[in-house]
Scaffold this motif. Structure first.
Motif, short mmCIF file in Angstrom:
data_model
loop_
_atom_site.label_atom_id
_atom_site.label_comp_id
_atom_site.label_asym_id
_atom_site.label_seq_id
_atom_site.Cartn_x
_atom_site.Cartn_y
_atom_site.Cartn_z
N THR A 171 35.94 -34.34 -117.33
CA THR A 171 35.85 -34.75 -118.73
C THR A 171 34.77 -35.82 -118.82
OG1 THR A 171 37.59 -36.40 -118.43
CG2 THR A 171 38.25 -34.23 -119.25
N GLU A 174 30.83 -38.52 -124.37
CA GLU A 174 29.44 -38.23 -124.73
C GLU A 174 28.98 -39.16 -125.83
OE1 GLU A 174 26.02 -36.64 -126.76
OE2 GLU A 174 28.02 -36.76 -127.64
N LEU A 197 24.69 -35.59 -123.97
CA LEU A 197 24.84 -34.27 -123.36
C LEU A 197 23.54 -33.76 -122.74
CD1 LEU A 197 27.16 -32.11 -125.66
CD2 LEU A 197 27.67 -33.17 -123.45
N GLN A 214 32.51 -25.38 -121.69
CA GLN A 214 32.77 -26.70 -122.25
C GLN A 214 33.63 -26.57 -123.50
OE1 GLN A 214 28.73 -28.15 -123.15
NE2 GLN A 214 29.27 -28.11 -125.33
N GLN A 215 34.43 -27.58 -123.76
CA GLN A 215 35.31 -27.61 -124.92
C GLN A 215 35.38 -29.04 -125.43
OE1 GLN A 215 37.23 -25.03 -126.53
NE2 GLN A 215 37.39 -26.68 -128.02
N GLU A 216 35.16 -29.22 -126.73
CA GLU A 216 35.25 -30.56 -127.30
C GLU A 216 36.71 -30.88 -127.64
OE1 GLU A 216 33.39 -33.46 -130.79
OE2 GLU A 216 32.65 -31.40 -130.56
N SER A 218 37.43 -34.17 -129.03
CA SER A 218 37.32 -35.45 -129.73
C SER A 218 38.48 -35.66 -130.70
CB SER A 218 36.00 -35.53 -130.49
OG SER A 218 34.90 -35.41 -129.62
N ARG A 268 31.98 -38.74 -128.44
CA ARG A 268 32.66 -37.45 -128.46
C ARG A 268 33.23 -37.17 -127.08
NH1 ARG A 268 29.04 -32.74 -130.56
NH2 ARG A 268 27.55 -33.64 -129.07
N PHE A 270 34.52 -34.36 -124.22
CA PHE A 270 34.38 -32.98 -123.78
C PHE A 270 35.08 -32.79 -122.44
CE2 PHE A 270 30.83 -33.41 -126.67
CZ PHE A 270 30.75 -32.17 -127.30
N MET A 272 34.56 -30.02 -119.27
CA MET A 272 33.48 -29.14 -118.85
C MET A 272 33.74 -28.60 -117.45
SD MET A 272 30.12 -31.25 -120.11
CE MET A 272 29.77 -31.47 -121.86
#
Length: 280
Positions: A171, A174, A197, A214-216, A218, A268, A270, A272
């Motif tokens: 994780t 960002e 990023l 990848q997945q956000e 936030s 943010r 993420f 990954m």
């Protein structure tokens, strides 16, 4: 790069392990009273079934998703900055992986070993980097990349210990570097190093790693940070009785700032997975 000293914890307990990861000056050698004081507040902050002893903003379901995307099954897993290894113990129990957790804190690792019971988990105490000797199919870094100012050195070490085709699951917070004003407000700001990023992608590429997922998170991490801030404030008197008023104030301040930063988009979050290129 000198080894990172995880005397400060990231997010809600991992110095990640933010963690990680909020920041406050509580040494990991004080984990036992810290855990006792915060357990009720932390458990109350998560939705039902989402708290598994993690020291971070990640929900259990998000940890499982990351493990799935990294292909964790009966493979060798190195968990960096594992702390008391709540996520690592859950992943090991559910996947049957061969697990090695590494952390600087002897007391956190002793707690992790005790809680692991009969699970096939091993633990080693070490400053990072360098990483332990050996080769692994998956390297985990949950909620702790924030604490490493030199991410090139860290990622280079990860690439070194990964098998060709191995995955780095992590994780990351960002965003642009903190301003002087932001550093003045954030407790233990010397361990808060977000990265943009584009720069992170370049660091991974130079180390021979390619982003494959990848997945956000936030929004969900903003919700957890906000809930933790509320619960810590409600339990502040009891928490201060065990860890002191200064540490409690830093804890609450850090969560308030992370809630604001995640809610406003200043930072943010993420999850990954990056894969090491196979040898030709």
């Amino acid at each position: 790069m000198p080894a990172v000293d995880p005397s400060y914890l990231a997010h809600d307990g991992t110095w990640q392990r933010w963690t990680r990861f909020d920041r406050r000056r509580v040494r990991q050698d004080q984990q036992s009273p810290f855990l006792a004081a915060l357990e009720r507040a932390r458990a109350a902050a998560y939705p039902p079934g989402e708290y598994v002893g993690q020291e971070s903003f990640m929900r259990a379901g998000e940890i499982r998703t990351l493990a799935h995307q990294a292909g964790i099954g009966r493979v060798s897993v190195l968990d960096l900055c594992c702390g008391m290894a709540g996520p690592g113990r859950m992943i090991t129990a559910e996947s049957g992986c061969r697990y090695l957790g590494v952390d600087h804190s002897a007391s956190a690792l002793a707690t992790a070993q005790e809680l692991a019971g009969n699970l096939p988990c091993r633990f080693e105490q070490a400053h990072l980097p360098p990483l332990p000797a050996g080769r692994f199919e998956v390297v985990l870094l949950l909620e702790t990349m924030l604490a490493f100012p030199d991410k090139e050195a860290l990622v280079g070490e990860v690439a070194r210990v990964l098998e060709p085709g191995g995955r780095f699951a992590f994780t990351v917070e960002e965003g642009r570097p903190l301003t002087q004003q932001e550093r003045a407000r954030m407790p233990a700001a010397d361990t808060v190093w977000p990265i943009e990023l584009a720069e992170l992608t370049g660091v991974l590429r130079e180390a021979g790693l390619t982003m494959i997922w990848q997945q956000e998170y936030s929004s969900s991490h903003h919700a957890i940070a906000t809930a933790l801030h509320r619960c810590y404030r409600a339990e502040s008197t009891q928490i201060a009785d065990q860890i002191g008023t200064r540490a409690t104030a830093d804890l609450i301040t850090a969560h308030r700032l992370w809630s604001h930063w995640l809610g406003s988009g200043r930072v943010r979050k993420f999850a990954m997975v990056a894969e090491k290129r196979c040898l030709s």
